[in-house]
Write an enzyme that holds these catalytic residues in place. Structure first.
Site, PDB file in Angstrom:
ATOM      1  CB  CYS A 380      99.514  35.029  82.976  1.00  0.00           C
ATOM      2  SG  CYS A 380      98.076  35.999  83.453  1.00  0.00           S
ATOM      3  CG  HIS A 506      99.583  36.976  78.744  1.00  0.00           C
ATOM      4  ND1 HIS A 506      99.660  35.615  78.826  1.00  0.00           N
ATOM      5  CD2 HIS A 506      98.517  37.332  79.518  1.00  0.00           C
ATOM      6  CE1 HIS A 506      98.687  35.147  79.592  1.00  0.00           C
ATOM      7  NE2 HIS A 506      97.978  36.173  80.026  1.00  0.00           N
ATOM      8  CD  GLU A 508     102.166  35.090  76.314  1.00  0.00           C
ATOM      9  OE1 GLU A 508     102.994  35.618  77.082  1.00  0.00           O
ATOM     10  OE2 GLU A 508     101.096  34.586  76.712  1.00  0.00           O
TER      11      GLU A 508
END
Ligand code: GLN
Length: 532
Positions: A380, A506, A508
């Site tokens: 990001c 993102h 993650e």
């Protein structure tokens, strides 16, 4: 009949309720039950999206674009499920809904009160997530600590649910702390007794106590807790600190936690922990070790990048490696340069963020990776910084910047798309949640994903400015992922580099210990290849 488990906390906050709740979810999933989990946050914010990571840690994002408490990240990682916005309830939402109904005249002239109107609204949200997810078991964690003024309507609501659904369908678990008091060297059960008394005052008798402690509980302590708190001795579960939180579900199972919960609720099914055991055995005995740096700005609080840290560790698990994540403050890089601070590091992750503080340090760290062929993963804002770095130092556009940080630059390589222009409200107005992307053939990203399409979660306002795309690509930046219509850049990479890849989204948020996100798995693999 759907079962409801309520997890409350006592003595102090941050005692590990979120992880405990997540572990319990795993133990029930391993018994073949369909589980969903909900977090109740008694604060008045409508959602976590407007909160600083310094205060509450990371903001977690669900597929459907809710900005939630980070505990939902624990739930998703431990139970390997995808939650929705119904899994995070706040006082702000509940009061907002009740006041809206009152204005609409839905209460037909009645006096609107905490009991029953607010508590009814709360109960319907707890039931609602179970219905939506067609869950056999709903685990509902009440944030904060028993005795907090904001939490009272929620505790009253769950008390009512036990009355309505009966003890065979509801279970109260209370997580407390057994402090170890210095000079006398004793573990103290008194705060737990007080906290249970506080719960009983409002009509809740816990069924199971989970006692966090630095030292093992002795038989005497268990008996004492059992007597004073009116729970059976085997319902006093001990929660010691561990090296890896992923070991906890099996540690709890060994103590009979899962069996006890299942018995009390009449849940059958023999537990099969084989998938989780595999994760734990890799965590315990890694064949390799590697150190990577995470260069960000919210470094003071351990929880501020928790999903990123965990996803890096998952990348390690996938490569049979233990990854040490060194946290480096990007403002320190601005002061001292990248060489010293990043010495001995085999890879660098630059995560997301807001505001210009520390941005120049991130740009320096990325330049260091590009020029010295150190594996780099940008997330990001990390990707946006990589674009700025490339624009400045490879394209030669010295003043290149993001419009978020400069309104005078002639090269706003990141800017607001028309749909974001003029947005002034801060709450829930970014590009949020899952969006599909196309991954272009012949790129490293395509190889990593092994597919031409993927869906990833977003949380940002700014996008790569299409006006500069050709200029960036002419100089060798590869745009490897785009929105289906091609308008938005999702992934960039550099060829001729061991690993230089960054995403506007993102990744993650979708990584799991048993299923590392491929970008993290490949990043760690590249870092291991550095052999440092
Ligand atoms: N501040 C940037 C934006 O709004 C990046 C956000 C982020 O990293 N989550 O686009």
């Amino acid at each position: 009949m759907r079962k409801f488990i309520f997890v409350t906390g006592g003595v102090v906050s941050s005692v590990g309720k979120g992880i405990t709740t997540a572990c319990l979810g795993r133990l029930l999933k391993d018994r073949g039950r369909k589980v969903t989990i909900q977090k109740i946050d008694p604060y008045l914010n409508v959602d976590a999206g407007t909160m600083s990571p310094f205060q509450h840690g990371e903001v977690f994002v669900t597929d459907d674009g809710a900005e939630t408490d980070l505990d939902l990240g624990h739930y998703e990682r431990f139970v390997d499920l995808n939650l929705t916005r119904l899994s995070n309830v706040t006082s702000g939402q509940v009061y907002g809904a009740v006041i809206e109904k009152e204005r609409a005249g839905e209460y037909l002239g009645k006096t609107v009160q905490v009991i029953p109107h607010l508590t009814d609204e709360i109960k319907s949200r707890i039931r609602g997530v179970g219905e939506q997810d067609k869950a056999e078991v709903v685990i509902c964690e009440i944030g904060g600590t028993v005795g907090d003024i904001e939490g009272q309507p929620f505790l009253e609501a769950i008390r009512q649910m036990r009355r309505e659904l009966g003890p065979e369908n509801t279970l109260f678990i209370h997580v407390t702390l057994i402090p170890y008091v210095g000079p006398s060297g004793e573990s103290k059960t008194k705060p737990t007794q007080h906290s249970v008394r506080e719960l009983r005052n409002i009509g809740i008798q816990p069924d199971i106590l989970l006692c966090r402690s630095k030292r093992p509980l002795t038989k005497e302590m268990r008996d004492k807790i059992s007597l004073f708190c009116d729970v059976s001795p085997e319902a006093v579960i001990e929660g010691l600190d561990t090296d890896s939180v992923y070991e906890l579900p099996l540690i709890f199972e060994k103590q009979g936690f899962g069996g006890l919960v299942a018995d009390r609720l009449g849940i059958d099914g023999k537990p099969d922990h084989s998938e989780w055991e595999q994760v734990v055995s890799r965590v315990r005995k890694p064949s390799h070790r590697v150190t990577v740096a995470m260069v960000g700005k919210y470094m003071a609080l351990q929880d501020s990048y928790i999903s990123v840290t965990e996803a890096i560790k998952h990348g390690g698990i996938a490569n049979d490696a233990e990854v040490e994540v060194r946290r480096v403050d990007s403002e320190e890089i601005e002061k001292h340069g990248p060489e010293k601070l990043l010495e001995g590091i085999s890879g660098i992750v630059v995560p997301g963020g807001y505001g210009d503080r520390g941005v120049e340090g991130k740009i320096q760290a990325i330049r260091h990776c590009r020029e010295n062929k150190i594996p780099f993963l940008g997330l990001c804002l990390g990707m946006q910084c990589a674009v700025i770095e490339f624009a400045r130092h490879v394209c030669g556009w010295e003043d290149a910047h993001s419009a978020e940080f400069s309104d005078s630059t002639k090269h706003p390589v990141l800017h607001l798309m028309p749909d974001q222009e003029g947005v002034t409200d801060k709450g829930a107005t970014q590009r949020l949640g899952a969006y599909p992307m196309r991954i272009l053939p012949g790129t490293r990203a395509r190889k990593i994903y092994g597919s031409a399409r993927a869906s990833e979660r977003h949380r940002h306002r700014y996008e790569v400015n299409n006006e500069f795309r050709d200029g960036l690509e002419d100089k060798g930046l590869v745009i490897s992922g785009v929105s289906p219509d091609g308008r938005l850049v999702e992934l960039i990479e550099l060829p001729d580099h061991p690993f230089f890849l960054a995403s506007q989204f993102h990744p993650e948020f979708k990584s799991r210990p048993n299923r590392a996100h491929p970008l993290f798995a490949e990043f760690v693999k590249a870092a291991l290849g550095q052999g440092k």
